[in-house]
Enzyme design. Structure first.
Site, PDB file in Angstrom:
ATOM      1  N   GLU A  35      26.558  15.266  67.728  1.00  0.00           N
ATOM      2  CA  GLU A  35      27.331  15.289  66.470  1.00  0.00           C
ATOM      3  C   GLU A  35      27.478  13.908  65.863  1.00  0.00           C
ATOM      4  O   GLU A  35      27.911  13.787  64.717  1.00  0.00           O
ATOM      5  CB  GLU A  35      28.706  15.940  66.717  1.00  0.00           C
ATOM      6  CG  GLU A  35      29.752  15.083  67.436  1.00  0.00           C
ATOM      7  CD  GLU A  35      29.668  15.132  68.960  1.00  0.00           C
ATOM      8  OE1 GLU A  35      28.541  15.316  69.503  1.00  0.00           O
ATOM      9  OE2 GLU A  35      30.712  14.961  69.626  1.00  0.00           O
ATOM     10  N   CYS A  60      30.692  16.596  76.030  1.00  0.00           N
ATOM     11  CA  CYS A  60      31.416  15.499  76.681  1.00  0.00           C
ATOM     12  C   CYS A  60      32.674  16.028  77.366  1.00  0.00           C
ATOM     13  O   CYS A  60      32.577  16.726  78.352  1.00  0.00           O
ATOM     14  CB  CYS A  60      31.720  14.407  75.649  1.00  0.00           C
ATOM     15  SG  CYS A  60      32.130  12.830  76.421  1.00  0.00           S
ATOM     16  N   HIS A  68      26.319  13.049  72.615  1.00  0.00           N
ATOM     17  CA  HIS A  68      26.999  13.441  71.380  1.00  0.00           C
ATOM     18  C   HIS A  68      26.026  13.649  70.226  1.00  0.00           C
ATOM     19  O   HIS A  68      25.898  12.777  69.374  1.00  0.00           O
ATOM     20  CB  HIS A  68      28.020  12.366  70.986  1.00  0.00           C
ATOM     21  CG  HIS A  68      29.195  12.300  71.889  1.00  0.00           C
ATOM     22  ND1 HIS A  68      30.174  13.268  71.895  1.00  0.00           N
ATOM     23  CD2 HIS A  68      29.556  11.393  72.825  1.00  0.00           C
ATOM     24  CE1 HIS A  68      31.096  12.960  72.800  1.00  0.00           C
ATOM     25  NE2 HIS A  68      30.742  11.825  73.388  1.00  0.00           N
TER      26      HIS A  68
END
Ligand SMILES: Nc1ncnc2c1ncn2[C@@H]1O[C@H](COP(=O)(O)OP(=O)(O)O)[C@@H](O)[C@H]1O
Lengths: 79, 223, 579, 79
Positions: free
Chosen positions: B198, B86, B196
């Site tokens: 994560e 990002c 994302h």
């Protein structure tokens, strides 16, 4: 001395903001808009008072940070 | 595998990615302050998500000029790995470590939702746990994720197979050219991506599709 | 050159400061002389509705605010409730209604910024945000502009700051045509033994200014928030404040880092009427005087007067009382994060609020009285006028039930809010189990099995029809939302949005709703630990629907034992529970 | 006909972007910068060819959409 840096998107680079502005203006009834592109200005307050040196310094700032020369061009105006 | 997460002023998914690295590799990454000029001895450097410097001027622009960045480039030149997620992806393009630029989303709004990603390559450390062509779920959360490159650059990265992730099944959230969601550099050791992974690593988050990326990094060998 | 502080205090000037002649006389009586201009500004900030709660205090006192798990009820920056394992949840809701109507994007950003600051000032790391938004009729000419600006602003701030916005409400009703409502709630987690309060302690302790620089932003803003809109709205425009979520994120990290060093004795965020309210509150709570030297206040504009500095609402600022021996360490933290750090005064033992600028004492006021002796009103209230009951025959029967359902589902108040919450980062920090769209949001606590359930709720139509029942219902619905996901309801924050309290029927709505909220919270052992009151949400005679927004927080002990709203599979039984 | 609209923040309004740019320039070693403020430009392609009418039209666009007159001022240049 003051300098105004104008940063615009290069020809051919997609401009989502400009497109959206154009659409919004049309939506508001401004029919006579055939295109819109958005750019930015950065007004700098400089300690330098010599125009030539000021311009060189601001050029360096543009190359180093103020413009992303992959997609943007810039111009400098001293005032 | 040893890793470092760079913290810029305004980074805000630094802890999220640290958690993912810990879960996948069992080792906590070290946090490195943007103003430092040296990296600890690590295999992977992560540029996390966030709004470094408020995303003022251009997303990632100011962070790309941070004191730590020459060390990141040197780490890569030495054979190290770099992951930018990002804002990290934006920093990588701004610093010239990856080609192209990330522009304002075509819809002009911030978008936070789950999208589908197709895995275009599995011969990178980042994607080796996935199957080629596999479609995974992954959240996005960004305002400036509209990938752009001029036609020659685009031809080059497509020709080299540098596109690692594409938005699949009509889920492109931002207008990116060729549905590009993530690209690698020519060595395959730098990955930049807008989504994302994560944030999709545990059941309570609704799945673990993102964990594979970090798992693939678990046994990175020092170059 | 000094800037004059003594100008004649005329009746016009007093009125412009929102003080009634009686209130002014009360002030002159307290100080025994005519005030200086700065002093007039200070008292106008302290005594306006927003800071003094002069119309609502009497009734707020009737709410149940304690319980076995309540660590801190109303009266601090945010409420604090014990959730076990040495952790506490810290939360509050606050409105930014008037500023958002004037400049929707910035009004909403600064509202979100303010409430986040309230939470991290207490030593908590924010883990979630919610918002309750109310706009006028969808076809009112201003509505579209307000909706898109407010939503972008709420998202713009929270997304950049890095807190997930996990829930909220959006409702449309013509009563909000001239007064939209922006209520923002923030929730954080702290260690129970590391909660920070605003009460100053110790004489001669340095008072430190932290965060961004002071400009002329919002000078007069606190006064604006308390005055009904009128034709002068255009003139009030330049007082708009601009939010800077980037600076706030730095301020968060710097404050938490600083608190961990043990250097902080007391801390208070600068909200409405920044330096004035924060300094007076810290001193008065600690039974101490405060001396400020404005020459040390970091400013970003030239030739600011003492008056302007005392009333500035520049955002992303804090005031702190520091342990003097730890000054160097404290300053280093702020320098690292690139924020201003300046000693601007000290605590004293004389119970005076003394303000110096350019070698001149521009204000010297009794500090306790500024708060304690603020006017308090028992405003007359009448029974609220309930709308006439609808005759069933007045509602035409529908022929096509399918079409009726479709138009209901597609109506502005029932339609999907995805458009709104997709602009909010609801996933950051990785704890979101259930984001927007369910009964309550569910946010897991770090590395554990516990989670918080969070909701905001109110049905203004019900409150208009019967304030007491409407108030009760809002609490009951928040309670149900929490239990519906499997949480044990813990406590409430509220945001009471009403029209002009000087009108008995509006005051009647206010009183009725508070009594209803109090009754429900008492019955459910669901204490109110923080909140906010926003009055004068009216344009001329047109008041908003009574809108007492309830924010509810509950605790889930094991995230595997939670419930959602989705049906799981074919052939499941559907049960209706309740009466 | 083309018009360039320049939108700047009003005097006294906080400019977080400008502040960040100033800080970044100093960090890059450009010591002689005493201040920076950011604004934007919008370039419009107009169907209108009469300067007076074009200016009036663009003014109306600024009030309606292009500038947020609560905190911004604008100026118009026809080219
Ligand atoms: N409706 C309410 N219910 C309960 N407590 C309230 C309510 N309104 C305000 N409070 C409490 O009063 C105190 C002061 O409110 P606050 O809004 O923080 O004032 P200010 O914004 O002027 O600093 C806070 O502790 C708040 O929790």
């Amino acid at each position: 001395m003051r300098a105004r840096v104008t940063v615009t998107l290069k020809e051919g680079v997609l401009d989502p903001q400009g497109k959206a502005i154009e659409g919004a203006l049309k939506g508001l009834g401004f029919g006579g808009v055939n295109g819109a592109r958005q750019g930015k200005i950065i007004d700098l307050e400089l300690a330098e008072s010599d125009p030539e040196r000021a311009r060189a310094e601001v050029s360096a700032m543009c190359e180093a940070l103020l413009a992303n020369t992959v997609i943007e061009s810039y111009s400098i105006e001293l005032v | 595998m040893k890793s470092a997460v760079i913290v810029f002023p305004g980074s805000n998914r630094d802890r999220d990615v640290a958690t993912a690295l810990k879960v996948a590799t069992g080792i906590d990454p070290v946090f490195v302050w943007h103003a430092d000029t040296d990296l600890p001895d690590v295999d992977l450097v992560v540029l996390p998500g966030g709004f470094s410097y408020g995303d003022y001027l251009r997303s990632g622009a100011i962070a790309a000029r941070a004191a730590i960045m020459p060390a990141v480039a040197a780490h890569h030149a030495r054979g190290g790995y770099v992951l930018g997620i990002c804002n990290g992806f934006q920093i990588l393009t701004e610093s010239g470590l990856l080609p192209g630029a990330l522009m304002r989303n075509a819809g002009l709004r911030f978008v936070c939702r789950k999208v589908k990603l197709s895995i275009e390559r599995t011969d990178t450390a980042f994607t080796r746990t996935y199957r080629k062509g596999q479609v995974i779920s992954c959240p996005v959360a960004h305002h400036d994720g509209n990938y752009f490159a001029d036609p020659e650059t685009l031809d080059r990265i497509e020709g080299n197979g540098q596109v690692v992730f594409r938005y699949a099944e009509g889920t492109n959230p931002n207008g990116s050219v060729n549905d590009i969601a993530g690209i690698a550099d020519e060595t395959g050791r730098i990955l930049g991506m807008m989504p994302h992974p994560e944030n999709l690593i545990a059941d309570h988050q609704g799945g673990r599709d993102g964990l594979g990326l970090f798992a693939g990094l678990a046994d990175l060998q020092p170059a | 050159m000094t800037i004059p502080n003594t100008i004649p205090i005329t009746p016009e000037l007093i009125a412009e400061h929102g003080l009634t002649p009686d209130e002014y006389d009360r002030f002159v009586g307290l100080i025994g002389r005519e005030p200086s201009l700065t002093e007039l500004g200070i008292v106008s900030a302290m005594w306006n509705e927003h800071c003094s709660y002069k119309s609502s205090k009497k009734w707020l006192k009737t709410l149940p605010t304690s319980g076995p798990t309540v660590i801190q009820g109303p009266g601090e920056n945010a409420g604090v409730v014990d959730i076990g394992d040495g952790k506490a949840v810290v939360f509050k809701m606050e409105s930014h209604n008037h500023p958002s109507y004037i400049e929707p994007y910035q009004g909403a950003t600064t509202g979100v910024g303010g409430i986040l600051r309230d939470v991290f000032t207490m030593g908590a790391r924010p883990i979630a945000a919610l918002n309750a938004l109310r706009f006028g009729s969808p076809d009112h000419p201003r509505t579209r502009h307000l909706v898109s600006g407010v939503v972008a602003g709420v998202g713009g701030y929270g997304n950049s700051f890095g807190v997930p916005t996990v829930g909220g409400e959006v409702e449309f009703d013509p009563s909000y045509d001239g007064n939209c409502l922006v209520n923002a709630m923030a929730v954080g987690i702290a260690d129970t033994d590391k909660i920070f309060y605003s009460k100053a302690e110790g004489v001669g302790m340095p008072i430190v200014y932290l965060g961004s620089k002071t400009g002329r932003d919002g000078v007069g803003g606190a006064t604006m928030a308390s005055a009904a809109f009128d034709d002068t709205i255009e003139e009030k425009r330049p007082t708009v404040q601009v939010g800077d979520p980037f600076s706030e994120k730095l301020l968060l990290e710097a404050c938490l880092e600083l608190m961990a060093t043990g250097a902080v004795i007391a801390i208070q965020d600068m909200g409405a009427a920044g330096l004035t309210c924060s300094a007076v509150e810290m001193g008065a709570k600690g039974n101490l005087g405060v001396r400020l030297d404005l020459d040390h206040v970091p400013v970003r504009e030239e030739r600011m007067t003492a008056y302007e500095m005392m009333l500035s609402e520049s955002q992303e600022r804090m005031l702190m009382v520091l342990r003097p021996d730890m000054r160097a360490e404290a300053e280093a933290v702020f320098v690292k994060w690139g924020l201003d750090f300046a000693v601007v005064g000290e605590t004293t033992d004389d119970l005076r609020f003394s303000v110096w600028h350019q070698g001149e004492e521009v204000a010297n006021l009794p500090i306790k009285e500024l708060g304690d002796e603020a006017p308090e009103y028992d405003r007359p209230w009448g029974e609220a006028v309930a709308p006439a009951a609808l005759e069933p025959s007045a509602v035409p029967a529908v022929d096509d039930l399918g079409a009726a359902v479709l138009s209901l589902v597609g109506s502005p108040n029932q339609a999907s809010r995805r458009w709104v919450w997709e602009q909010y980062d609801h996933l950051i920090l990785g704890g979101t189990v259930t984001g927007p769209g369910g009964d309550s949001a569910v946010v897991r606590l770090e590395d554990g099995r516990k989670a918080l359930a969070l909701t905001v709720d109110v049905t203004p139509r019900y409150c208009a029809a019967d304030p007491f029942e409407g108030g009760k219902q809002a609490v009951a619905e928040a309670w149900r939302n929490l239990s519906a996901v499997g949480a044990e309801p813990l406590a409430v924050t509220d945001n009471l949005n009403f029209g002009n309290p000087e009108r008995p029927e509006i005051m009647g709505q206010f009183v009725g709703c508070i009594k209803g909220i109090g009754a429900a919270c008492t019955a459910l052992s669901f204490p109110v630990v923080s909140g906010n009151v926003s009055l004068y949400n009216a344009t001329g005679d047109e008041a908003i629907l009574p809108t007492p927004t309830i924010g509810g927080v509950g605790l889930i002990d094991d995230i595997d034992r939670r419930a959602g709203i989705a049906f799981g599979a074919d052939g499941e039984r559907v049960l209706l529970v309740g009466g």
